[in-house]
Motif scaffolding. Structure first.
Motif, PDB file in Angstrom:
ATOM      1  N   UNK A 161      -9.155  -8.522  -2.485  1.00 49.85           N
ATOM      2  CA  UNK A 161      -9.878  -7.318  -2.058  1.00 49.85           C
ATOM      3  C   UNK A 161      -9.062  -6.044  -2.281  1.00 49.85           C
ATOM      4  N   UNK A 162      -7.888  -6.178  -2.886  1.00 45.32           N
ATOM      5  CA  UNK A 162      -7.044  -5.023  -3.169  1.00 45.32           C
ATOM      6  C   UNK A 162      -7.649  -4.186  -4.291  1.00 45.32           C
ATOM      7  N   UNK A 163      -7.672  -2.867  -4.126  1.00 44.01           N
ATOM      8  CA  UNK A 163      -8.287  -1.995  -5.125  1.00 44.01           C
ATOM      9  C   UNK A 163      -7.384  -1.743  -6.329  1.00 44.01           C
ATOM     10  N   UNK A 164      -6.074  -1.855  -6.145  1.00 44.75           N
ATOM     11  CA  UNK A 164      -5.146  -1.579  -7.241  1.00 44.75           C
ATOM     12  C   UNK A 164      -3.764  -2.101  -6.863  1.00 44.75           C
ATOM     13  N   UNK A 165      -3.188  -2.899  -7.737  1.00 43.38           N
ATOM     14  CA  UNK A 165      -1.831  -3.399  -7.507  1.00 43.38           C
ATOM     15  C   UNK A 165      -0.878  -2.750  -8.501  1.00 43.38           C
ATOM     16  N   UNK A 166       0.190  -2.147  -7.985  1.00 44.96           N
ATOM     17  CA  UNK A 166       1.300  -1.719  -8.813  1.00 44.96           C
ATOM     18  C   UNK A 166       2.289  -2.889  -8.859  1.00 44.96           C
ATOM     19  N   UNK A 167       2.304  -3.571 -10.002  1.00 47.29           N
ATOM     20  CA  UNK A 167       3.141  -4.764 -10.129  1.00 47.29           C
ATOM     21  C   UNK A 167       4.526  -4.353 -10.625  1.00 47.29           C
ATOM     22  N   UNK A 168       5.522  -4.652  -9.810  1.00 45.17           N
ATOM     23  CA  UNK A 168       6.895  -4.274 -10.118  1.00 45.17           C
ATOM     24  C   UNK A 168       7.520  -5.279 -11.086  1.00 45.17           C
ATOM     25  N   UNK A 169       8.578  -4.900 -11.775  1.00 43.84           N
ATOM     26  CA  UNK A 169       9.292  -5.866 -12.623  1.00 43.84           C
ATOM     27  C   UNK A 169       9.854  -7.021 -11.792  1.00 43.84           C
ATOM     28  N   UNK A 170      10.343  -8.041 -12.482  1.00 40.73           N
ATOM     29  CA  UNK A 170      10.867  -9.246 -11.823  1.00 40.73           C
ATOM     30  C   UNK A 170       9.762  -9.917 -11.009  1.00 40.73           C
ATOM     31  N   UNK A 171       8.587 -10.043 -11.603  1.00 36.04           N
ATOM     32  CA  UNK A 171       7.406 -10.453 -10.846  1.00 36.04           C
ATOM     33  C   UNK A 171       6.889 -11.825 -11.250  1.00 36.04           C
ATOM     34  N   UNK A 172       6.134 -12.428 -10.314  1.00 39.08           N
ATOM     35  CA  UNK A 172       5.293 -13.583 -10.611  1.00 39.08           C
ATOM     36  C   UNK A 172       3.947 -13.053 -11.100  1.00 39.08           C
ATOM     37  N   UNK A 173       3.050 -13.919 -11.610  1.00 36.41           N
ATOM     38  CA  UNK A 173       1.800 -13.402 -12.194  1.00 36.41           C
ATOM     39  C   UNK A 173       0.944 -12.574 -11.236  1.00 36.41           C
ATOM     40  N   UNK A 174       0.928 -12.910  -9.944  1.00 35.12           N
ATOM     41  CA  UNK A 174       0.113 -12.208  -8.957  1.00 35.12           C
ATOM     42  C   UNK A 174      -1.357 -12.218  -9.353  1.00 35.12           C
ATOM     43  N   UNK A 175      -1.838 -13.384  -9.747  1.00 33.85           N
ATOM     44  CA  UNK A 175      -3.174 -13.524 -10.327  1.00 33.85           C
ATOM     45  C   UNK A 175      -4.307 -13.335  -9.322  1.00 33.85           C
ATOM     46  N   UNK A 176      -4.011 -13.296  -8.033  1.00 30.49           N
ATOM     47  CA  UNK A 176      -5.066 -13.091  -7.037  1.00 30.49           C
ATOM     48  C   UNK A 176      -5.598 -11.660  -7.065  1.00 30.49           C
ATOM     49  N   UNK A 177      -4.850 -10.743  -7.664  1.00 34.10           N
ATOM     50  CA  UNK A 177      -5.220  -9.325  -7.646  1.00 34.10           C
ATOM     51  C   UNK A 177      -6.137  -9.001  -8.820  1.00 34.10           C
ATOM     52  N   UNK A 178      -7.255  -8.337  -8.566  1.00 30.68           N
ATOM     53  CA  UNK A 178      -8.217  -8.071  -9.642  1.00 30.68           C
ATOM     54  C   UNK A 178      -7.820  -6.919 -10.567  1.00 30.68           C
ATOM     55  N   UNK A 179      -7.076  -5.938 -10.058  1.00 28.58           N
ATOM     56  CA  UNK A 179      -6.690  -4.759 -10.848  1.00 28.58           C
ATOM     57  C   UNK A 179      -5.178  -4.591 -10.767  1.00 28.58           C
ATOM     58  N   UNK A 180      -4.490  -4.724 -11.909  1.00 27.22           N
ATOM     59  CA  UNK A 180      -3.027  -4.710 -11.931  1.00 27.22           C
ATOM     60  C   UNK A 180      -2.531  -3.630 -12.888  1.00 27.22           C
ATOM     61  N   UNK A 181      -1.584  -2.821 -12.412  1.00 26.78           N
ATOM     62  CA  UNK A 181      -0.904  -1.844 -13.261  1.00 26.78           C
ATOM     63  C   UNK A 181       0.594  -2.108 -13.193  1.00 26.78           C
ATOM     64  N   UNK A 182       1.211  -2.431 -14.314  1.00 27.73           N
ATOM     65  CA  UNK A 182       2.653  -2.668 -14.343  1.00 27.73           C
ATOM     66  C   UNK A 182       3.407  -1.342 -14.321  1.00 27.73           C
TER      67      UNK A 182
END
Length: 360
Positions: A161-182
């Motif tokens: 239900x997250x509207x936007x994820x800022x995915x930091x380096x050194x990360x796992x896939x975090x596939x549960x999040x629908x919108x990802x920005x590295x």
């Protein structure tokens, strides 16, 4: 025009999440001083103030559990599960009480690192929820099996239900999040010059024989400090106030100093796997010597990742706890690739500011 208000919900685990969220908060205040910051965390105010130089509201609330630990590497899984079950049972009550605060204070955006129920809170308060992290708690709990699998499923549903994820380096896939920005690495920047630090702390050893030891906000039990006696011409810095008094061990007791402030005077960082400490070291190019943590899913990703960006050395726990620290005489492995992006603070901060100014 009403003042833009940002609500930062920070995970109730250690100090690393608090320091990286505070680094972003500090960037927001630097870029747009009009934004009012509400930091919602049980982390101590002195820790937040070490990163944020201007005023903010500190609201002590715990929205997640993290991992209950005796120190930075000793986990209590049964107690963690029990606390998770309590939190899940009480989530509706917890959300209802906080929604009133959010609405009364005209919060325009929730930025979370990374309590899962922050998304539910945001939906109830009818404001967007953005998140920032390099891992989700579902990734940590799922490998533990048993009842933790059900908890991981619940957490993943919250993350969806997250509207936007800022995915930091050194990360796992975090596939549960629908919108990802590295984005790039987050973290603080040193506030003091090398000459200032060497004078303040009486540093006389060469750069390559000066070592910063830091093991996170929870510390580490049973550090074999006696090994330092074999390195008389080295100097070691520690934030452990319970460390013994040794001639070549300098204890940092002033809360104004942070690990990142001491990194420029040190030839290496001796630590355990943790995103925030590793990220700050990588931002500065400080070599990292770290013990492993086979029971913590994030650790393998962190340890593999740092080898790309800085000279490093990976130790088995037995080498650290039971050995004589001969590893300090061994050469570090060179970094495998080019430096990582370090613009995480500014990228997240500017996105939050742009949204808040548009929404007001």
């Amino acid at each position: 025009m009403p003042r833009p208000i940002l609500y930062l919900a920070i995970t109730n685990h250690g100090f690393g999440h608090a320091t990286r969220a505070a680094s972003v908060a500090a960037a927001i205040q630097r870029l747009c001083p009009d934004v009012l910051l509400i930091l919602v965390t049980t982390a101590p105010r002195w820790l937040l103030e070490a990163y944020i130089q201007t005023d903010f509201i500190h609201r002590p609330r715990a929205f997640d559990v993290g991992i209950l630990q005796a120190d930075s590497v000793t986990m209590d899984k049964p107690a963690t599960l029990e606390r998770l079950q309590q939190l899940r049972a009480q989530q509706n009550k917890l959300i209802a009480s906080e929604v009133n605060f959010i609405k009364q204070n005209r919060v325009g955006l929730i930025l979370a690192d990374i309590p899962p129920i922050a998304t539910l809170l945001a939906k109830a308060a009818q404001v967007p929820c953005w998140m920032m992290s390099n891992f989700g708690w579902d990734f940590i709990y799922r490998p533990w099996g048993g009842e933790f699998v059900d908890m991981a499923d619940w957490i993943a549903e919250c993350f969806s239900k997250c509207d936007r994820l800022f995915r930091l380096p050194l990360h796992e896939p975090m596939s549960a999040f629908p919108v990802i920005q590295d984005v790039g690495l987050t973290g603080g920047s040193p506030r003091y010059s090398v000459s200032q630090l060497r004078e303040t702390f009486g540093l006389t050893a060469s750069h390559d024989r000066t070592v910063l030891m830091t093991f996170g906000g929870l510390g580490l039990n049973e550090i074999p400090y006696q090994n330092l006696q074999q390195f008389a011409d080295w100097q070691f810095l520690t934030f452990d106030r319970n460390a013994p008094d040794l001639p070549n061990l300098i204890k940092i007791t002033d809360n104004h100093y942070r690990p990142v402030d001491l990194m420029p005077v040190c030839g290496r960082l001796l630590s355990k796997p943790g995103y925030s400490t590793f990220a700050e070291a990588c931002r500065l190019g400080t070599p990292i010597v770290s013990i492993t943590r086979d029971d913590f899913a994030e650790a393998a990703i962190l340890l593999d990742g740092i080898q790309d960006y800085v000279p490093s050395q990976i130790l088995m726990p037995s080498e650290f706890f039971e050995g004589n620290w001969d590893f300090l005489h061994q050469p570090l492995q060179p970094a495998r690739s080019q430096p990582v992006l370090t613009d995480g603070n500014e990228t997240i901060a500017q996105a939050a500011i742009d949204y808040l100014l548009t929404a007001v």
